[in-house]
Design an enzyme around this catalytic site. Structure first.
Site, PDB file in Angstrom:
ATOM      1  N   TRP A  41      38.827   3.819  10.517  1.00  0.00           N
ATOM      2  CA  TRP A  41      38.564   3.863   9.079  1.00  0.00           C
ATOM      3  C   TRP A  41      39.885   3.644   8.351  1.00  0.00           C
ATOM      4  O   TRP A  41      40.906   4.239   8.713  1.00  0.00           O
ATOM      5  CB  TRP A  41      37.979   5.225   8.647  1.00  0.00           C
ATOM      6  CG  TRP A  41      37.977   5.319   7.156  1.00  0.00           C
ATOM      7  CD1 TRP A  41      37.149   4.681   6.298  1.00  0.00           C
ATOM      8  CD2 TRP A  41      38.920   6.037   6.348  1.00  0.00           C
ATOM      9  NE1 TRP A  41      37.497   4.954   4.998  1.00  0.00           N
ATOM     10  CE2 TRP A  41      38.578   5.781   5.000  1.00  0.00           C
ATOM     11  CE3 TRP A  41      40.024   6.867   6.617  1.00  0.00           C
ATOM     12  CZ2 TRP A  41      39.293   6.333   3.923  1.00  0.00           C
ATOM     13  CZ3 TRP A  41      40.729   7.411   5.563  1.00  0.00           C
ATOM     14  CH2 TRP A  41      40.362   7.138   4.233  1.00  0.00           C
ATOM     15  N   GLU A  67      34.182   1.982  10.361  1.00  0.00           N
ATOM     16  CA  GLU A  67      33.509   2.832   9.376  1.00  0.00           C
ATOM     17  C   GLU A  67      33.723   2.314   7.960  1.00  0.00           C
ATOM     18  O   GLU A  67      34.843   2.245   7.471  1.00  0.00           O
ATOM     19  CB  GLU A  67      34.065   4.260   9.495  1.00  0.00           C
ATOM     20  CG  GLU A  67      33.465   5.233   8.487  1.00  0.00           C
ATOM     21  CD  GLU A  67      34.011   6.651   8.634  1.00  0.00           C
ATOM     22  OE1 GLU A  67      34.988   6.852   9.394  1.00  0.00           O
ATOM     23  OE2 GLU A  67      33.496   7.560   7.959  1.00  0.00           O
ATOM     24  N   ASP A 105      28.806   6.981   7.806  1.00  0.00           N
ATOM     25  CA  ASP A 105      29.169   8.335   7.372  1.00  0.00           C
ATOM     26  C   ASP A 105      28.222   8.729   6.249  1.00  0.00           C
ATOM     27  O   ASP A 105      28.056   7.984   5.276  1.00  0.00           O
ATOM     28  CB  ASP A 105      30.633   8.338   6.902  1.00  0.00           C
ATOM     29  CG  ASP A 105      31.119   9.711   6.453  1.00  0.00           C
ATOM     30  OD1 ASP A 105      30.453  10.328   5.600  1.00  0.00           O
ATOM     31  OD2 ASP A 105      32.177  10.156   6.941  1.00  0.00           O
ATOM     32  N   HIS A 118      29.176   8.291   2.581  1.00  0.00           N
ATOM     33  CA  HIS A 118      29.783   7.028   2.148  1.00  0.00           C
ATOM     34  C   HIS A 118      28.830   6.058   1.453  1.00  0.00           C
ATOM     35  O   HIS A 118      29.043   4.848   1.470  1.00  0.00           O
ATOM     36  CB  HIS A 118      30.436   6.332   3.351  1.00  0.00           C
ATOM     37  CG  HIS A 118      31.683   7.042   3.788  1.00  0.00           C
ATOM     38  ND1 HIS A 118      32.547   6.540   4.721  1.00  0.00           N
ATOM     39  CD2 HIS A 118      32.224   8.217   3.387  1.00  0.00           C
ATOM     40  CE1 HIS A 118      33.557   7.372   4.892  1.00  0.00           C
ATOM     41  NE2 HIS A 118      33.371   8.401   4.104  1.00  0.00           N
ATOM     42  N   HIS A 176      28.501   9.815  11.354  1.00  0.00           N
ATOM     43  CA  HIS A 176      29.322  10.942  10.904  1.00  0.00           C
ATOM     44  C   HIS A 176      28.435  11.834  10.053  1.00  0.00           C
ATOM     45  O   HIS A 176      28.055  11.449   8.946  1.00  0.00           O
ATOM     46  CB  HIS A 176      30.499  10.453  10.039  1.00  0.00           C
ATOM     47  CG  HIS A 176      31.706  10.057  10.831  1.00  0.00           C
ATOM     48  ND1 HIS A 176      32.902   9.684  10.250  1.00  0.00           N
ATOM     49  CD2 HIS A 176      31.920  10.014  12.173  1.00  0.00           C
ATOM     50  CE1 HIS A 176      33.778   9.417  11.197  1.00  0.00           C
ATOM     51  NE2 HIS A 176      33.220   9.602  12.370  1.00  0.00           N
ATOM     52  N   ASP A 228      31.592  12.012  -2.392  1.00  0.00           N
ATOM     53  CA  ASP A 228      31.913  12.121  -0.965  1.00  0.00           C
ATOM     54  C   ASP A 228      32.784  13.353  -0.729  1.00  0.00           C
ATOM     55  O   ASP A 228      33.940  13.256  -0.346  1.00  0.00           O
ATOM     56  CB  ASP A 228      32.637  10.836  -0.531  1.00  0.00           C
ATOM     57  CG  ASP A 228      32.973  10.830   0.949  1.00  0.00           C
ATOM     58  OD1 ASP A 228      32.328  11.573   1.709  1.00  0.00           O
ATOM     59  OD2 ASP A 228      33.894  10.084   1.338  1.00  0.00           O
ATOM     60  N   ASP A 263      32.565  15.867   1.401  1.00  0.00           N
ATOM     61  CA  ASP A 263      32.777  16.363   2.763  1.00  0.00           C
ATOM     62  C   ASP A 263      32.556  17.865   2.907  1.00  0.00           C
ATOM     63  O   ASP A 263      33.347  18.554   3.539  1.00  0.00           O
ATOM     64  CB  ASP A 263      34.170  15.960   3.272  1.00  0.00           C
ATOM     65  CG  ASP A 263      34.246  14.479   3.588  1.00  0.00           C
ATOM     66  OD1 ASP A 263      33.560  14.043   4.518  1.00  0.00           O
ATOM     67  OD2 ASP A 263      34.983  13.748   2.892  1.00  0.00           O
ATOM     68  N   ASP A 315      31.960  15.030  10.303  1.00  0.00           N
ATOM     69  CA  ASP A 315      33.058  14.686   9.407  1.00  0.00           C
ATOM     70  C   ASP A 315      32.931  15.474   8.103  1.00  0.00           C
ATOM     71  O   ASP A 315      32.263  15.038   7.172  1.00  0.00           O
ATOM     72  CB  ASP A 315      33.075  13.173   9.134  1.00  0.00           C
ATOM     73  CG  ASP A 315      34.370  12.756   8.433  1.00  0.00           C
ATOM     74  OD1 ASP A 315      35.232  13.629   8.227  1.00  0.00           O
ATOM     75  OD2 ASP A 315      34.516  11.570   8.102  1.00  0.00           O
TER      76      ASP A 315
HETATM   77  C1  RNT Z   1      37.050   8.981   5.335  1.00  0.00           C
HETATM   78  C2  RNT Z   1      36.254   8.787   6.563  1.00  0.00           C
HETATM   79  C3  RNT Z   1      36.938   9.155   7.837  1.00  0.00           C
HETATM   80  C4  RNT Z   1      37.802  10.394   7.695  1.00  0.00           C
HETATM   81  C5  RNT Z   1      38.479  10.803   8.958  1.00  0.00           C
HETATM   82  C6  RNT Z   1      39.528  11.833   8.724  1.00  0.00           C
HETATM   83  O1  RNT Z   1      36.314   8.894   4.204  1.00  0.00           O
HETATM   84  O2  RNT Z   1      35.046   9.465   6.476  1.00  0.00           O
HETATM   85  O3  RNT Z   1      36.030   9.260   8.869  1.00  0.00           O
HETATM   86  O4  RNT Z   1      37.101  11.464   7.154  1.00  0.00           O
HETATM   87  O5  RNT Z   1      38.927   9.688   9.592  1.00  0.00           O
HETATM   88 ZN    ZN Z   2      33.729   9.612   8.252  1.00  0.00          ZN
END
Ligand code: RNT
Ligand code: ZN
Length: 429
Positions: A194, A236, A269, A272, A296, A304, A306, A336
């Site tokens: 990524w 990604e 992900d 995303h 992910h 986003d 997380d 993730d």
């Molecule tokens: C970033 C991506 C990626 C990261 C990691 C740390 O938006 O999701 O996967 O979170 O590589």
């Molecule tokens: Zn990710």
């Protein structure tokens, strides 16, 4: 406070017996579902444990990369040893097969400053030894952020050839490390790429950076580097990042095409995409074309963000679709998320258990009955059964999965986490 909820092995067994009868009435074999759900490896992302900091020996401090952990809960891992200690605890509280997913900047180079393009397998030997010791596999990620050469928010797509070349060499290094990890641990090692490349505001040229990215990726994945087949590269895509709100070079469309044309794994992900897009629906849109997908699991709130994965509709629906497509063997599952505002061991266990619950939930779907009803045009009956399936005694099957995996069932693990916090985490300054 006790969290065992009066769950004894006997109550778990009794409840399970009744639950499996209920599922059997709809043609679902709970024993088989448990066995399958336990076997799917979930790759634990190392970066929840230290708020995406990494352990590089550096000459200067750098930050950034469009991702950011917020919060300052005490007890984050300050060294690789502490992170391994925490992850060992986490794995002890998790049912089913786990892996650990390392980022390149979790290397251990002692007092030597080793730049990213010069990283080698030996800089991860302590991780590999630990993985062997606790009997898990490793996955890997090159780190194309938090580095002076990423300060322009451009890496593999940078207009400066020497900067692109540096990151290509980092990518090649990461692939060799992944191959070495696979060899040492006897299996594949997924190496996920990524990059943060993008622009804060309308670029006049959206095309050339994408052309350069294709060129850089092709150079990095060139067979001439002699990387063996245990390194399984994934790419990604992303919608946007902090500081790169307008334009992401490696967008989802870009990588769907790239992965397909280069026979690489596409990583989806869950954070995303636009908030109203269904990631679950994307699974069957990609599976007819892509051999494998990497998912992910993450939980975006408004953006986003997380957040720690919970058993919400989004995650459940992704694995429902995977299970209904009978595609569990075509999916790599990785986590993730990163929340620095709560106990990080707890964050791992909540998010990983939720992901495995979603896998089990998908496998407990009365798919055959639903298909039959749909085939007969009995659409109201189909909808009604889908709805009723949501309140079948899922918890009793989950508890049995935990019992069979010899880890605390239900909420019982919460006490272990609190004890670990008192004994270990609060002692870290
Ligand atoms: C970033 C991506 C990626 C990261 C990691 C740390 O938006 O999701 O996967 O979170 O590589
Ligand atoms: Zn990710």
């Amino acid at each position: 406070m006790s969290y065992d909820g009066n769950l004894t092995d006997q109550t778990i067994q009794d409840d399970y017996k009744r639950a499996s009868d209920r599922y059997a009435a709809f043609g679902v074999d709970t024993d088989a579902a448990i066995e399958k759900a336990q076997a799917i490896p979930i790759s634990l992302h190392c970066w929840q444990g230290d708020d995406v900091g990494g352990f590089e020996t550096k000459e200067e401090a750098v930050e950034g990369g469009g991702i950011m952990a917020t919060g300052n809960f005490p007890g984050k891992a300050r060294t690789a040893d502490e992170l391994r200690q925490d992850l060992t605890k986490v794995v002890d509280l998790l049912p089913g097969a786990q892996r650990v997913n390392l980022h390149a900047f979790y290397c251990e180079t002692g007092s030597d400053v080793v730049d990213r393009d010069a990283l080698e397998p030996k800089h991860f030997s302590r991780w590999i030894d630990w993985a062997k010791e606790i009997g898990i596999g490793l996955d890997f990620n090159p780190t194309y952020f938090a580095h002076p050469k990423a300060n322009d928010n451009l890496t593999l797509a940078h207009p400066d050839k020497s900067i692109r070349e540096f990151w290509i060499q980092h990518g090649v290094a990461s692939r060799k490390i992944a191959q070495a990890m696979g060899e040492a641990l006897g299996g594949e090692c997924v190496n996920n790429h990524w990059i943060p490349d993008g622009a804060k505001d309308h670029p006049a040229d959206r095309f050339s950076p994408r052309e350069r990215l294709v060129e850089s990726l092709d150079a990095m994945f060139d067979q001439g580097h002699g990387v063996g087949p245990l390194c399984v590269d994934a790419v990604e895509g992303k919608l946007f990042g902090l500081g790169v709100e307008d334009y992401t070079v490696g967008s989802n469309d870009f990588y769907a095409n790239y992965a397909l044309s280069r026979d690489q794994v596409l990583c989806l992900d869950m954070g995303h995409f636009h908030p109203t897009e269904s990631i679950a629906d994307k699974v069957t849109a990609h599976l007819p074309f892509h051999k494998k997908l990497l998912i992910h699991t993450s939980r975006p709130i408004r953006w986003d963000s997380d957040h720690v994965v919970l058993l919400n509709d989004d995650v459940r629906n992704v694995f429902l679709e995977v299970a209904r497509a009978d595609a569990l063997d075509r999916i790599y599952v990785a986590l993730d998320f990163f929340d620095a505002s709560i106990n990080r061991v707890g964050a791992y266990v909540v998010g990983t258990r939720a992901t495995r619950k979603a896998i089990l939930y998908g496998l407990l779907d009365p798919s055959d009955r639903l298909l039959e009803l749909e085939g007969n045009g009995q659409l109201a009956s189909k909808l009604a059964l889908m709805e009723d399936a949501k309140t079948l005694p899922f918890g009793a099957v989950w508890d049995m999965l935990c019992l069979k995996s010899e880890v605390p069932a239900g909420a019982a693990w919460i006490g272990d986490m609190e004890q670990y916090e008192a004994d270990i985490l609060t002692k870290r300054s």
